[in-house]
Write an enzyme that holds these catalytic residues in place. Structure first.
Site, PDB file in Angstrom:
ATOM      1  N   HIS A 161      37.971  50.012  47.596  1.00 20.87           N
ATOM      2  CA  HIS A 161      37.252  50.142  46.338  1.00 20.87           C
ATOM      3  C   HIS A 161      36.676  51.544  46.125  1.00 20.87           C
ATOM      4  O   HIS A 161      36.228  51.873  45.027  1.00 20.87           O
ATOM      5  CB  HIS A 161      36.153  49.070  46.215  1.00 20.87           C
ATOM      6  CG  HIS A 161      34.962  49.282  47.097  1.00 20.87           C
ATOM      7  ND1 HIS A 161      34.783  48.613  48.291  1.00 20.87           N
ATOM      8  CD2 HIS A 161      33.876  50.072  46.955  1.00 20.87           C
ATOM      9  CE1 HIS A 161      33.636  48.970  48.835  1.00 20.87           C
ATOM     10  NE2 HIS A 161      33.055  49.873  48.033  1.00 20.87           N
ATOM     11  N   ASP A 192      40.284  45.345  51.523  1.00 25.69           N
ATOM     12  CA  ASP A 192      39.376  46.438  51.167  1.00 25.69           C
ATOM     13  C   ASP A 192      39.461  47.605  52.145  1.00 25.69           C
ATOM     14  O   ASP A 192      38.454  48.260  52.437  1.00 25.69           O
ATOM     15  CB  ASP A 192      37.928  45.949  51.063  1.00 25.69           C
ATOM     16  CG  ASP A 192      37.066  46.872  50.198  1.00 25.69           C
ATOM     17  OD1 ASP A 192      37.648  47.695  49.453  1.00 25.69           O
ATOM     18  OD2 ASP A 192      35.828  46.796  50.281  1.00 25.69           O
ATOM     19  N   SER A 271      29.836  52.796  51.622  1.00 26.65           N
ATOM     20  CA  SER A 271      31.118  52.098  51.672  1.00 26.65           C
ATOM     21  C   SER A 271      32.178  52.946  52.358  1.00 26.65           C
ATOM     22  O   SER A 271      32.392  54.108  52.005  1.00 26.65           O
ATOM     23  CB  SER A 271      31.583  51.760  50.256  1.00 26.65           C
ATOM     24  OG  SER A 271      30.705  50.853  49.636  1.00 26.65           O
TER      25      SER A 271
END
Length: 418
Positions: A161, A192, A271
């Site tokens: 993402h 992911d 992230s």
């Protein structure tokens, strides 16, 4: 005094001619003190240089020779100290160090301040050079996240993402502040995980740990660039294991994974960064957080962060580098729909593929999966997420209920055909 009187003077009346103008009969002087001596004594003038030499009394007590011997070095020491202090002050002023000395003399540093390699500070020092900030330009602006170097020739792991929606080009900011361009090698939206590559060589990769060996309570450190604050390190513990996560953006793929839950502070920008154990080995990829805010609002850390297990992320990375894509692990059965949650205890199978792994192990539609490798199943997403944690070809033990009977089966998981 005999002699000629000055002009205008006269001899004393009745005196002989040529006599002194003063009385000659001084003894008959009515003003004379009858007791005064008749002679005038004039003191002799002092003779210069004729003062007699002083003589020391040999019987007088003399000064101690020891006292004299001590006095000389004492005076020398005082003079030397004064001179040294003056010179020291002058040099201090010239060097900009004038002023009072603050604090006590330095002593031995305490053990915690010595930062041994196994301390949290020692771990951070080793891992930080392998952590990067990832920036990807897209139609909606620049996406920023974190990543970590996994090979000396420039491969970097990050979240899908972070790079999703970009043009395939990215830039990487290293720990020392230098930057380099990067290209996207491959992505796996469902797990992911994405892999990008920079053109540099000789980089320092991270050391991998074993996410299957973790226990609740193990200390961990989270690295990354939360809120654009590069080179940030936070600490916490493993709060839970195999926490089922279902995530995804509207219109995008749904991601399932059995995550490592931690209370280390993780925010937007973390992230893709590494989650490491107390030995500095990467055991997870920070991916998502839980928040109390509504959708669309800026979320912050509330002590609930989730990371993709590194065993799963490493396998997917190797497949992406080797083939450009990752395989998805399946059990060959479908869950979901009415009655999928069997009263909160177990997950009911809606359908079983005839030639799939579940059918090969004797499972049928309607069976209720209670546990997978000892982990309880309560929601359909539990089974999906936990199956994808394993690599294709792994053998897992499935405990299930058929009617009122409880049975066990060994299922060899497979890769999805697509």
């Amino acid at each position: 005094m005999p002699g000629t009187p000055p002009a205008g003077s006269s001899a004393r009346e009745g005196g002989p001619p040529g006599a002194s103008p003063w009385w000659s009969d001084a003894l008959s002087d009515p003003w004379r003190d009858p007791y005064a001596p008749t002679a005038v004594v004039v003191p002799a003038a002092p003779v210069v240089g004729a003062e007699p030499e002083r003589v020391t009394d040999p019987d007088a007590p003399g000064r101690s020779k020891l006292h004299q011997m001590l006095l000389v070095p004492l005076l020398a020491a005082l003079l030397a100290g004064t001179l040294g202090g003056a010179l020291g002050y002058a040099f201090a002023v010239r060097g900009g160090a004038a002023g009072p000395v603050l604090g006590a003399a330095p002593g031995t540093a305490p053990t915690l301040a010595q930062r041994p390699p196994e301390s949290l500070a020692g771990v951070a020092e080793r891992v930080l050079p392998s952590v990067v900030t990832v920036r990807v330009a897209g139609l909606g602006g620049t996406s920023e996240g974190s990543g970590f170097i996994v090979s000396t020739d420039g491969h970097v792991i990050t979240n899908d993402h972070v790079v999703a929606g970009g043009s395939g080009k990215a830039s990487v900011v290293f720990n020392d502040g230098s930057t380099d361009s990067a290209t996207v090698v491959g992505q796996d939206p469902e797990s992911d995980i994405a892999v990008i590559k920079v053109s540099r060589t000789g980089l320092r990769p991270v050391e991998f740990g074993d996410s299957d060996a973790l226990a609740v309570g193990d200390p961990v450190l989270a690295f990354g660039s939360p809120l654009s604050l590069a080179n940030t390190v936070t600490s916490g513990i493993v709060s839970a294991l195999d926490r089922t996560m279902q995530a995804g953006e509207p219109g995008g793929p749904t991601r399932y994974y059995a995550a490592i839950q931690t209370d280390a502070a993780v925010n937007h920008g973390n992230s893709g960064g590494p989650l490491v154990d107390a030995a500095g080995r990467v055991i997870g990829v920070n991916s998502t957080i839980k928040s109390l805010v509504a959708d669309g609002q800026e979320a912050g850390n509330i002590g609930l962060a989730f990371a993709i297990p590194i065993n799963q992320a490493k396998r997917i990375t190797q497949e992406i580098i080797g083939t450009g894509k990752a395989r998805r692990t399946v059990i060959g059965a479908q869950v979901g729909g009415p009655g999928a949650n069997a009263g909160g205890s177990g997950v009911r199978l809606a359908a079983v593929e005839p030639a799939g792994p579940a059918a090969g192990a004797g499972l049928r539609a309607g069976d209720v999966i209670l546990r997978l490798d000892g982990r309880p199943m309560t929601e359909p997403t539990d089974l999906i997420a936990l199956v994808r944690k394993y690599a294709p070809g792994s053998v897992v033990t499935v405990e299930y209920r058929r009617g009122s009977d409880r049975q066990n089966a060994s299922v060899t998981l497979a890769a999805d055909a697509k």
